[in-house]
Write a protein that holds these residues in place. Structure first.
Motif, PDB file in Angstrom:
ATOM      1  N   LEU A  30       0.917  -1.442  -0.432  1.00 27.29           N
ATOM      2  CA  LEU A  30       0.189   0.257  -0.102  1.00 27.29           C
ATOM      3  C   LEU A  30       0.785   1.078  -0.134  1.00 27.29           C
ATOM      4  CD1 LEU A  30      -2.663  -0.930   2.564  1.00 27.29           C
ATOM      5  CD2 LEU A  30      -3.323  -0.428   0.311  1.00 27.29           C
ATOM      6  N   VAL A  31       1.447   1.074   0.891  1.00 29.39           N
ATOM      7  CA  VAL A  31       2.730   2.238   0.729  1.00 29.39           C
ATOM      8  C   VAL A  31       3.881   2.733  -0.352  1.00 29.39           C
ATOM      9  CG1 VAL A  31       2.237   2.908   3.401  1.00 29.39           C
ATOM     10  CG2 VAL A  31       4.269   0.954   2.396  1.00 29.39           C
ATOM     11  N   THR A  32       4.531   2.157  -0.496  1.00 22.30           N
ATOM     12  CA  THR A  32       5.173   1.482  -1.980  1.00 22.30           C
ATOM     13  C   THR A  32       4.491   1.184  -3.226  1.00 22.30           C
ATOM     14  OG1 THR A  32       4.991  -0.975  -1.744  1.00 22.30           O
ATOM     15  CG2 THR A  32       6.659   0.240  -0.809  1.00 22.30           C
ATOM     16  N   ALA A  33       3.615   0.350  -4.177  1.00 18.50           N
ATOM     17  CA  ALA A  33       3.089   0.225  -5.530  1.00 18.50           C
ATOM     18  C   ALA A  33       2.047   1.683  -5.033  1.00 18.50           C
ATOM     19  CB  ALA A  33       2.663  -0.826  -5.309  1.00 18.50           C
ATOM     20  N   GLY A  34       1.219   2.205  -4.215  1.00 21.77           N
ATOM     21  CA  GLY A  34       0.275   2.782  -4.355  1.00 21.77           C
ATOM     22  C   GLY A  34       1.183   4.148  -4.945  1.00 21.77           C
ATOM     23  N   ALA A  35       1.972   4.098  -3.933  1.00 21.16           N
ATOM     24  CA  ALA A  35       2.539   6.058  -3.571  1.00 21.16           C
ATOM     25  C   ALA A  35       3.432   6.305  -4.959  1.00 21.16           C
ATOM     26  CB  ALA A  35       3.471   6.158  -2.459  1.00 21.16           C
ATOM     27  N   ALA A  36       3.170   4.800  -5.080  1.00 21.11           N
ATOM     28  CA  ALA A  36       4.573   5.528  -6.951  1.00 21.11           C
ATOM     29  C   ALA A  36       3.154   4.884  -7.721  1.00 21.11           C
ATOM     30  CB  ALA A  36       5.025   3.622  -7.286  1.00 21.11           C
ATOM     31  N   GLU A  37       2.451   4.608  -8.109  1.00 18.62           N
ATOM     32  CA  GLU A  37       1.427   4.719  -8.795  1.00 18.62           C
ATOM     33  C   GLU A  37       0.745   6.324  -8.702  1.00 18.62           C
ATOM     34  OE1 GLU A  37      -1.331   1.522  -8.609  1.00 18.62           O
ATOM     35  OE2 GLU A  37      -0.469   0.005  -9.015  1.00 18.62           O
ATOM     36  N   ALA A  38       0.159   6.644  -7.423  1.00 19.45           N
ATOM     37  CA  ALA A  38      -0.205   8.018  -7.595  1.00 19.45           C
ATOM     38  C   ALA A  38       0.842   9.244  -8.097  1.00 19.45           C
ATOM     39  CB  ALA A  38       0.074   8.251  -5.923  1.00 19.45           C
ATOM     40  N   VAL A  39       1.450   8.768  -8.595  1.00 17.82           N
ATOM     41  CA  VAL A  39       2.973   9.649  -8.730  1.00 17.82           C
ATOM     42  C   VAL A  39       3.024   9.864 -10.153  1.00 17.82           C
ATOM     43  CG1 VAL A  39       3.310  10.954  -6.822  1.00 17.82           C
ATOM     44  CG2 VAL A  39       4.423   9.598  -7.717  1.00 17.82           C
ATOM     45  N   GLY A  40       2.603   8.630 -10.460  1.00 16.94           N
ATOM     46  CA  GLY A  40       3.236   7.738 -11.903  1.00 16.94           C
ATOM     47  C   GLY A  40       4.054   7.943 -12.261  1.00 16.94           C
ATOM     48  N   LEU A  41       4.665   5.759 -11.362  1.00 17.26           N
ATOM     49  CA  LEU A  41       5.802   5.778 -11.231  1.00 17.26           C
ATOM     50  C   LEU A  41       5.637   4.847 -11.492  1.00 17.26           C
ATOM     51  CD1 LEU A  41       8.393   8.418  -8.929  1.00 17.26           C
ATOM     52  CD2 LEU A  41       8.189   8.357 -11.586  1.00 17.26           C
ATOM     53  N   GLY A  42       5.313   3.830 -12.387  1.00 17.89           N
ATOM     54  CA  GLY A  42       4.869   2.601 -12.801  1.00 17.89           C
ATOM     55  C   GLY A  42       6.206   1.445 -12.230  1.00 17.89           C
ATOM     56  N   ASP A  43       7.532   2.059 -12.597  1.00 17.51           N
ATOM     57  CA  ASP A  43       8.530   1.047 -12.753  1.00 17.51           C
ATOM     58  C   ASP A  43       8.478   0.817 -11.702  1.00 17.51           C
ATOM     59  OD1 ASP A  43       9.528   3.554 -12.330  1.00 17.51           O
ATOM     60  OD2 ASP A  43      11.605   2.659 -13.512  1.00 17.51           O
ATOM     61  N   ARG A  44       7.922   1.039 -10.295  1.00 13.56           N
ATOM     62  CA  ARG A  44       8.518   1.598  -9.000  1.00 13.56           C
ATOM     63  C   ARG A  44       7.585   0.969  -8.346  1.00 13.56           C
ATOM     64  NH1 ARG A  44      12.458   6.398  -9.395  1.00 13.56           N
ATOM     65  NH2 ARG A  44      12.341   6.794 -11.879  1.00 13.56           N
ATOM     66  N   GLY A  45       8.368   0.721  -6.744  1.00 15.47           N
ATOM     67  CA  GLY A  45       7.087   1.011  -5.555  1.00 15.47           C
ATOM     68  C   GLY A  45       6.389  -0.989  -5.560  1.00 15.47           C
ATOM     69  N   ARG A  46       7.430  -2.215  -6.646  1.00 16.00           N
ATOM     70  CA  ARG A  46       6.631  -3.487  -6.374  1.00 16.00           C
ATOM     71  C   ARG A  46       7.853  -3.843  -6.248  1.00 16.00           C
ATOM     72  NH1 ARG A  46       3.796  -1.159  -9.874  1.00 16.00           N
ATOM     73  NH2 ARG A  46       2.080  -1.736  -8.378  1.00 16.00           N
ATOM     74  N   LEU A  47       8.447  -5.009  -6.420  1.00 19.73           N
ATOM     75  CA  LEU A  47       9.684  -6.068  -6.878  1.00 19.73           C
ATOM     76  C   LEU A  47       8.666  -6.756  -8.136  1.00 19.73           C
ATOM     77  CD1 LEU A  47      11.410  -7.480  -3.481  1.00 19.73           C
ATOM     78  CD2 LEU A  47      11.748  -5.752  -5.163  1.00 19.73           C
ATOM     79  N   THR A  48       9.301  -6.513  -9.686  1.00 19.35           N
ATOM     80  CA  THR A  48       8.787  -7.265 -10.257  1.00 19.35           C
ATOM     81  C   THR A  48       9.845  -7.072 -11.388  1.00 19.35           C
ATOM     82  OG1 THR A  48       7.882  -5.186 -11.446  1.00 19.35           O
ATOM     83  CG2 THR A  48       6.376  -6.428 -10.372  1.00 19.35           C
ATOM     84  N   PRO A  49      10.267  -7.916 -12.470  1.00 19.73           N
ATOM     85  CA  PRO A  49      11.483  -7.879 -13.453  1.00 19.73           C
ATOM     86  C   PRO A  49      11.207  -6.987 -14.205  1.00 19.73           C
ATOM     87  CG  PRO A  49      10.050  -9.907 -13.338  1.00 19.73           C
ATOM     88  CD  PRO A  49       9.033  -9.377 -12.690  1.00 19.73           C
ATOM     89  N   GLY A  50      12.678  -6.268 -14.334  1.00 19.15           N
ATOM     90  CA  GLY A  50      12.922  -5.334 -15.270  1.00 19.15           C
ATOM     91  C   GLY A  50      12.641  -3.706 -14.191  1.00 19.15           C
ATOM     92  N   GLY A  51      11.855  -3.599 -13.410  1.00 20.88           N
ATOM     93  CA  GLY A  51      11.373  -3.018 -11.799  1.00 20.88           C
ATOM     94  C   GLY A  51      12.689  -2.219 -11.362  1.00 20.88           C
ATOM     95  N   ARG A  52      12.655  -1.097 -11.149  1.00 24.32           N
ATOM     96  CA  ARG A  52      13.721  -0.577 -10.261  1.00 24.32           C
ATOM     97  C   ARG A  52      13.573  -1.297  -8.635  1.00 24.32           C
ATOM     98  NH1 ARG A  52      15.903   4.420  -9.966  1.00 24.32           N
ATOM     99  NH2 ARG A  52      16.068   4.104  -7.647  1.00 24.32           N
ATOM    100  N   ALA A  53      15.122  -1.959  -8.894  1.00 31.23           N
ATOM    101  CA  ALA A  53      14.797  -2.554  -6.869  1.00 31.23           C
ATOM    102  C   ALA A  53      14.822  -1.920  -6.799  1.00 31.23           C
ATOM    103  CB  ALA A  53      15.833  -4.120  -7.595  1.00 31.23           C
ATOM    104  N   ASP A  54      14.891  -0.934  -5.439  1.00 32.25           N
ATOM    105  CA  ASP A  54      16.009  -0.413  -4.118  1.00 32.25           C
ATOM    106  C   ASP A  54      14.887  -1.154  -3.488  1.00 32.25           C
ATOM    107  OD1 ASP A  54      16.835   1.649  -5.832  1.00 32.25           O
ATOM    108  OD2 ASP A  54      15.207   3.396  -5.584  1.00 32.25           O
ATOM    109  N   LEU A  55      15.484  -1.645  -1.926  1.00 36.28           N
ATOM    110  CA  LEU A  55      14.744  -2.259  -1.234  1.00 36.28           C
ATOM    111  C   LEU A  55      15.273  -1.706   0.183  1.00 36.28           C
ATOM    112  CD1 LEU A  55      15.793  -5.940  -2.079  1.00 36.28           C
ATOM    113  CD2 LEU A  55      13.248  -4.553  -1.873  1.00 36.28           C
ATOM    114  N   VAL A  56      13.896  -1.148   0.887  1.00 38.01           N
ATOM    115  CA  VAL A  56      14.683  -1.042   2.623  1.00 38.01           C
ATOM    116  C   VAL A  56      14.783  -2.121   4.267  1.00 38.01           C
ATOM    117  CG1 VAL A  56      13.996   0.897   4.547  1.00 38.01           C
ATOM    118  CG2 VAL A  56      14.486   1.595   2.031  1.00 38.01           C
ATOM    119  N   LEU A  57      15.439  -2.416   4.613  1.00 39.30           N
ATOM    120  CA  LEU A  57      15.306  -3.641   4.870  1.00 39.30           C
ATOM    121  C   LEU A  57      14.939  -2.943   6.437  1.00 39.30           C
ATOM    122  CD1 LEU A  57      18.257  -6.156   4.582  1.00 39.30           C
ATOM    123  CD2 LEU A  57      15.830  -5.701   4.041  1.00 39.30           C
ATOM    124  N   ALA A  58      13.788  -3.155   7.228  1.00 38.56           N
ATOM    125  CA  ALA A  58      13.558  -2.258   8.204  1.00 38.56           C
ATOM    126  C   ALA A  58      12.993  -3.311   9.305  1.00 38.56           C
ATOM    127  CB  ALA A  58      12.740  -1.149   8.073  1.00 38.56           C
TER     128      ALA A  58
END
Length: 76
Positions: A30-58
């Protein structure tokens, strides 16, 4: 959460899970894919082949989650 408190997104995911509103993976979505979609960044916010792979371990922390590691994709 908004741009003046970006760390609020991470805290929101843990809070949603702790309150039983959503499982942690769904809350993170909700807070990653949802936020990315809200601002038109469809290649971010989820782990998918070809997508940006930024990760936070918390982990949960009080009053804020504790970020242990950030793994950032190299710019293309």
């Amino acid at each position: 959460a908004s741009d003046y408190l970006p760390s609020g997104l991470l805290a929101a995911a843990f809070l949603l899970a702790a309150d039983g509103v959503a499982a942690l993976p769904a809350a993170a979505g909700l807070v990653t894919a949802g936020a990315a979609e809200a601002v038109g960044l469809g290649d971010r916010g989820r782990l998918t082949p070809g997508g940006r792979a930024d990760l936070v371990l918390a982990e949960p922390g009080h009053p804020w989650p504790v970020v242990r590691t950030v793994l950032r994709a190299e710019a293309a």
